[in-house]
Scaffold this active site. Structure first.
Site, PDB file in Angstrom:
ATOM      1  N   VAL A  24      22.828  29.676  47.416  1.00 17.71           N
ATOM      2  CA  VAL A  24      21.784  30.689  47.164  1.00 17.71           C
ATOM      3  C   VAL A  24      20.841  30.226  46.049  1.00 17.71           C
ATOM      4  O   VAL A  24      19.609  30.308  46.186  1.00 17.71           O
ATOM      5  CB  VAL A  24      22.416  32.059  46.811  1.00 17.71           C
ATOM      6  CG1 VAL A  24      21.334  33.089  46.532  1.00 17.71           C
ATOM      7  CG2 VAL A  24      23.337  32.531  47.933  1.00 17.71           C
ATOM      8  N   GLU A 139      19.867  43.540  45.767  1.00 16.68           N
ATOM      9  CA  GLU A 139      19.580  43.612  47.207  1.00 16.68           C
ATOM     10  C   GLU A 139      20.398  42.593  48.005  1.00 16.68           C
ATOM     11  O   GLU A 139      20.904  42.887  49.096  1.00 16.68           O
ATOM     12  CB  GLU A 139      18.075  43.352  47.428  1.00 16.68           C
ATOM     13  CG  GLU A 139      17.602  43.490  48.846  1.00 16.68           C
ATOM     14  CD  GLU A 139      17.800  44.902  49.383  1.00 16.68           C
ATOM     15  OE1 GLU A 139      17.086  45.803  48.948  1.00 16.68           O
ATOM     16  OE2 GLU A 139      18.688  45.084  50.247  1.00 16.68           O
ATOM     17  N   VAL A 142      24.366  42.915  49.631  1.00 14.34           N
ATOM     18  CA  VAL A 142      24.778  43.558  50.894  1.00 14.34           C
ATOM     19  C   VAL A 142      23.843  43.098  52.006  1.00 14.34           C
ATOM     20  O   VAL A 142      22.624  43.205  51.883  1.00 14.34           O
ATOM     21  CB  VAL A 142      24.719  45.099  50.789  1.00 14.34           C
ATOM     22  CG1 VAL A 142      25.061  45.751  52.129  1.00 14.34           C
ATOM     23  CG2 VAL A 142      25.668  45.604  49.708  1.00 14.34           C
ATOM     24  N   GLY A 144      22.872  40.195  53.124  1.00  9.35           N
ATOM     25  CA  GLY A 144      22.020  39.016  52.903  1.00  9.35           C
ATOM     26  C   GLY A 144      20.539  39.328  52.778  1.00  9.35           C
ATOM     27  O   GLY A 144      20.103  39.983  51.840  1.00  9.35           O
ATOM     28  N   GLU A 200      32.059  32.428  52.020  1.00  8.01           N
ATOM     29  CA  GLU A 200      32.327  32.493  50.578  1.00  8.01           C
ATOM     30  C   GLU A 200      33.075  31.225  50.152  1.00  8.01           C
ATOM     31  O   GLU A 200      33.627  30.504  50.992  1.00  8.01           O
ATOM     32  CB  GLU A 200      33.184  33.716  50.252  1.00  8.01           C
ATOM     33  CG  GLU A 200      32.487  35.029  50.520  1.00  8.01           C
ATOM     34  CD  GLU A 200      31.173  35.172  49.770  1.00  8.01           C
ATOM     35  OE1 GLU A 200      31.148  35.086  48.538  1.00  8.01           O
ATOM     36  OE2 GLU A 200      30.139  35.364  50.433  1.00  8.01           O
ATOM     37  N   LYS A 215      31.074  44.971  50.183  1.00 11.56           N
ATOM     38  CA  LYS A 215      29.729  45.455  50.526  1.00 11.56           C
ATOM     39  C   LYS A 215      29.752  46.950  50.858  1.00 11.56           C
ATOM     40  O   LYS A 215      28.867  47.709  50.432  1.00 11.56           O
ATOM     41  CB  LYS A 215      29.180  44.656  51.712  1.00 11.56           C
ATOM     42  CG  LYS A 215      28.878  43.200  51.332  1.00 11.56           C
ATOM     43  CD  LYS A 215      28.669  42.338  52.561  1.00 11.56           C
ATOM     44  CE  LYS A 215      28.361  40.904  52.171  1.00 11.56           C
ATOM     45  NZ  LYS A 215      28.432  39.959  53.296  1.00 11.56           N
ATOM     46  N   GLY A 316      23.539  32.969  54.420  1.00 14.09           N
ATOM     47  CA  GLY A 316      22.794  31.707  54.395  1.00 14.09           C
ATOM     48  C   GLY A 316      21.842  31.683  53.210  1.00 14.09           C
ATOM     49  O   GLY A 316      21.406  32.723  52.716  1.00 14.09           O
TER      50      GLY A 316
HETATM   51  P1  NAP Z   1      28.123  28.498  45.774  1.00 17.97           P
HETATM   52  O1  NAP Z   1      27.389  27.697  46.792  1.00 17.97           O
HETATM   53  O2  NAP Z   1      29.575  28.280  45.604  1.00 17.97           O
HETATM   54  O3  NAP Z   1      27.383  28.270  44.358  1.00 17.97           O
HETATM   55  C1  NAP Z   1      27.889  28.752  43.145  1.00 17.97           C
HETATM   56  C2  NAP Z   1      27.106  28.109  42.005  1.00 17.97           C
HETATM   57  O4  NAP Z   1      27.534  28.673  40.782  1.00 17.97           O
HETATM   58  C3  NAP Z   1      27.303  26.596  41.887  1.00 17.97           C
HETATM   59  O5  NAP Z   1      26.086  25.976  41.564  1.00 17.97           O
HETATM   60  C4  NAP Z   1      28.299  26.456  40.739  1.00 17.97           C
HETATM   61  O6  NAP Z   1      28.142  25.244  40.011  1.00 17.97           O
HETATM   62  C5  NAP Z   1      27.898  27.625  39.867  1.00 17.97           C
HETATM   63  N1  NAP Z   1      28.996  28.107  39.043  1.00 17.97           N
HETATM   64  C6  NAP Z   1      30.168  28.620  39.446  1.00 17.97           C
HETATM   65  N2  NAP Z   1      30.922  28.952  38.383  1.00 17.97           N
HETATM   66  C7  NAP Z   1      30.199  28.635  37.293  1.00 17.97           C
HETATM   67  C8  NAP Z   1      30.430  28.711  35.893  1.00 17.97           C
HETATM   68  N3  NAP Z   1      31.579  29.212  35.399  1.00 17.97           N
HETATM   69  N4  NAP Z   1      29.452  28.288  35.038  1.00 17.97           N
HETATM   70  C9  NAP Z   1      28.296  27.808  35.524  1.00 17.97           C
HETATM   71  N5  NAP Z   1      28.011  27.679  36.844  1.00 17.97           N
HETATM   72  C10 NAP Z   1      28.969  28.096  37.705  1.00 17.97           C
HETATM   73  O7  NAP Z   1      27.923  30.062  46.053  1.00 17.97           O
HETATM   74  P2  NAP Z   1      26.749  30.760  46.890  1.00 17.97           P
HETATM   75  O8  NAP Z   1      27.110  30.748  48.341  1.00 17.97           O
HETATM   76  O9  NAP Z   1      25.444  30.269  46.442  1.00 17.97           O
HETATM   77  O10 NAP Z   1      26.972  32.296  46.431  1.00 17.97           O
HETATM   78  C11 NAP Z   1      26.545  32.733  45.165  1.00 17.97           C
HETATM   79  C12 NAP Z   1      26.662  34.254  45.106  1.00 17.97           C
HETATM   80  O11 NAP Z   1      25.836  34.822  46.112  1.00 17.97           O
HETATM   81  C13 NAP Z   1      28.065  34.790  45.363  1.00 17.97           C
HETATM   82  O12 NAP Z   1      28.273  35.945  44.593  1.00 17.97           O
HETATM   83  C14 NAP Z   1      28.026  35.155  46.850  1.00 17.97           C
HETATM   84  O13 NAP Z   1      28.965  36.168  47.180  1.00 17.97           O
HETATM   85  C15 NAP Z   1      26.614  35.671  46.954  1.00 17.97           C
HETATM   86  N6  NAP Z   1      26.036  35.616  48.297  1.00 17.97           N
HETATM   87  C16 NAP Z   1      26.107  34.471  49.021  1.00 17.97           C
HETATM   88  C17 NAP Z   1      25.525  34.436  50.290  1.00 17.97           C
HETATM   89  C18 NAP Z   1      25.598  33.212  51.164  1.00 17.97           C
HETATM   90  O14 NAP Z   1      25.204  33.305  52.336  1.00 17.97           O
HETATM   91  N7  NAP Z   1      26.036  32.066  50.653  1.00 17.97           N
HETATM   92  C19 NAP Z   1      24.870  35.573  50.784  1.00 17.97           C
HETATM   93  C20 NAP Z   1      24.810  36.733  49.989  1.00 17.97           C
HETATM   94  C21 NAP Z   1      25.396  36.742  48.745  1.00 17.97           C
HETATM   95  P3  NAP Z   1      28.373  23.794  40.703  1.00 17.97           P
HETATM   96  O15 NAP Z   1      27.227  23.630  41.660  1.00 17.97           O
HETATM   97  O16 NAP Z   1      28.333  22.843  39.587  1.00 17.97           O
HETATM   98  O17 NAP Z   1      29.697  23.893  41.392  1.00 17.97           O
HETATM   99  N1  HSE Z   2      30.034  35.174  53.108  1.00 11.09           N
HETATM  100  C1  HSE Z   2      29.079  36.199  53.336  1.00 11.09           C
HETATM  101  C2  HSE Z   2      28.926  36.422  54.828  1.00 11.09           C
HETATM  102  C3  HSE Z   2      27.766  35.820  52.736  1.00 11.09           C
HETATM  103  O1  HSE Z   2      29.420  35.615  55.611  1.00 11.09           O
HETATM  104  O2  HSE Z   2      28.316  37.418  55.214  1.00 11.09           O
HETATM  105  C4  HSE Z   2      26.781  36.953  52.729  1.00 11.09           C
HETATM  106  O3  HSE Z   2      27.181  37.946  51.843  1.00 11.09           O
END
Ligand code: NAP
Ligand code: HSE
Length: 448
Positions: A24, A139, A142, A144, A200, A215, A316
């Site tokens: 993200v 926003e 929940v 995306g 996740e 969510k 995504g």
């Molecule tokens: P991700 O790809 O695992 O990225 C997490 C990032 O946070 C990485 O850059 C990581 O650093 C950094 N990080 C983790 N712990 C840290 C710490 N203690 N200190 C500093 N940096 C730290 O996760 P993501 O998929 O982007 O998701 C991020 C958030 O958005 C989550 O809460 C997730 O539930 C939410 N979300 C995700 C999506 C989705 O589709 N992916 C959709 C909606 C909401 P490194 O890069 O060095 O490991």
């Molecule tokens: N892991 C979550 C999903 C990301 O698959 O919907 C979006 O919140």
């Protein structure tokens, strides 16, 4: 240039600290780069990302910013006095919770995509934002990229919402779509969803329903003004949904989806709530049945507004970044004008136990294939006051099947869950029942 115009330019720059640069965070930085001129021309604001916290500084990043922008000390970003707004896209509970609270205490608005954090500690964070008089916007937490939280907290604030029912997890919807349309194997489909950035960090949260539970806890809190945490959500995932279940559903005109449901039951004294996540057979004619791949959809039923449906990409990097950027612009505009969005008070409300919920079910059993078995099974349903709607039996054969074994699949009319569970216990005690298989709820016309 006059001193006045200099100060206007200085005030129009809003400095952002981003915590996390994964799926993200990296998409947000790319989108902000692409859209900054538009944001500037529409709001007069320049959004500048001046610090980014990550866990591992040695990791190669695709984002184009100076190396000195990165740090592995997230607290230093939050406490940097030159930073105006914090975007939290790191995920997890701690240190995210402590960092968000520190940012709010320092008077900095926070934008977060972290549903796990909000579903566990939402009341605390909302109260901290209110006390500081700044925004906390979420926003992206929940569904995306679907703009749903803002309509729920603003346009539907005074609507008597009765039920919110949705496909709120992109990973599980992607897996179920691939299993039903391409006959894909469960683990193969999960690996694809992970590669596409939907899952996740620990995909158990997706497949066991905990992500959707977080969510729906957030949605229930806002829709009903109630204190709801993920611990209040009854949760079942999709890991036990089999190819046989999908094939049964398809033959009978249903799609299997993981539904997250928040419901309010009006009672003379105090209303009751239910918040739950479980797989469900949905009739193909229902709009939720047509929601494929990583798409999400949220179906809202209100006493005044009737039915509403919100649809879009639920997971995504890019769709989620779109939601985060919308919040970021809102927070920046509010910060400039000294305003903030208020969520109001959240009150405790009683929950209706699942035992007291009425639902139709699809049930599957493995039984002895011999005379009298069907009659004894039907007798058990009758004894518990549970009525069979339809039934299908297949004799089984093959290397993994005991001789003279049959599979019985039934759909039962709506019954209290307490009675359905008691029926299953009694069926399990029958000598002729070799094993109890799937038990999945069915959405019927009366639910829609
Ligand atoms: P991700 O790809 O695992 O990225 C997490 C990032 O946070 C990485 O850059 C990581 O650093 C950094 N990080 C983790 N712990 C840290 C710490 N203690 N200190 C500093 N940096 C730290 O996760 P993501 O998929 O982007 O998701 C991020 C958030 O958005 C989550 O809460 C997730 O539930 C939410 N979300 C995700 C999506 C989705 O589709 N992916 C959709 C909606 C909401 P490194 O890069 O060095 O490991
Ligand atoms: N892991 C979550 C999903 C990301 O698959 O919907 C979006 O919140």
């Amino acid at each position: 240039m006059s001193a006045g115009s200099l100060s206007v330019v200085a005030e129009s720059v809003v400095r952002i600290g981003v915590l996390g640069c994964g799926t993200v965070g990296a998409s947000l930085l790319a989108l902000l780069e692409r859209q900054s001129a538009t944001v500037n021309s529409r709001t007069g604001l320049s959004l500048v990302v001046s610090r980014i916290a990550v866990r591992d500084l040695s990791q190669k990043r695709s984002v184009v910013v100076g190396a000195d922008v990165f740090t592995d000390d997230a607290l230093s970003v939050v406490s940097d006095p030159s930073i105006d707004i914090i975007v939290e896209v790191m995920g997890g509970i701690e240190p995210a919770r402590g960092l968000v609270l520190a940012a709010l205490a320092a008077g900095k608005p926070v934008v977060t995509a972290n549903k796990a954090l909000l579903a566990a500690h939402g009341s605390e964070l909302f109260a901290a934002a209110e006390a500081a008089g700044v925004d906390i916007l979420f926003e992206a937490s929940v569904a995306g990229g679907i703009p749903f939280i803002r309509p729920l907290r603003e346009s539907l604030l005074a609507e008597p919402v009765v039920r919110v029912m949705g496909i709120m997890n992109g990973t599980t919807n992607y897996i179920l779509t691939r299993m039903s349309e391409a006959g894909a194997d469960y683990s193969e489909a999960l690996a694809e969803a992970q590669a596409l950035g939907y899952a996740e960090a620990d995909p158990t949260a997706d497949v066991e329903g905990h992500d959707a539970a977080a969510k729906i806890a957030i949605v229930a809190s806002i829709a009903f003004g109630a204190k709801v945490t993920s611990a209040d959500v009854q949760c079942e995932g999709i890991s036990s949904v089999s190819a046989d279940d999908i094939s049964f559903a398809q033959r009978h005109g249903y799609a299997i989806k993981l539904l997250a449901i928040a419901e309010r039951f009006s009672l003379p004294g105090s209303d009751e709530l239910s918040a739950r996540v479980h797989p469900c057979l949905i009739p193909n004619a229902h709009p939720l049945a047509a929601v494929r791949e990583s798409f999400n959809a949220v179906f809202v039923q209100g006493d005044a507004v009737g039915d509403l449906m919100f649809y879009g990409r639920g997971a995504g990097g890019d769709p989620t970044a779109s939601a985060v950027l919308g919040d970021l612009v809102d927070a920046a505009v509010n910060l400039q004008s000294g305003a903030h969005a208020s969520l109001g008070a959240f009150v405790p409300m009683p929950f209706r136990s699942n035992d007291e919920l009425d639902a139709a079910w699809y049930l599957s059993l493995r039984v002895d294939d011999r005379p009298g078995v069907l009659a004894s099974i039907a007798g058990v349903f009758g004894a518990h006051g549970v009525s069979i709607d339809s039934m299908e039996q297949h004799s089984l054969s093959g290397p993994e099947t005991a001789a003279d074994e049959a599979r019985i699949d039934l759909i039962i009319h709506p019954a209290l869950e307490r009675d359905v569970r008691a029926t299953l216990v009694s069926l399990g005690e029958l000598e002729s029942v070799r094993s109890l298989g799937s038990t999945i709820r069915v959405l019927i016309d009366a639910d829609i």
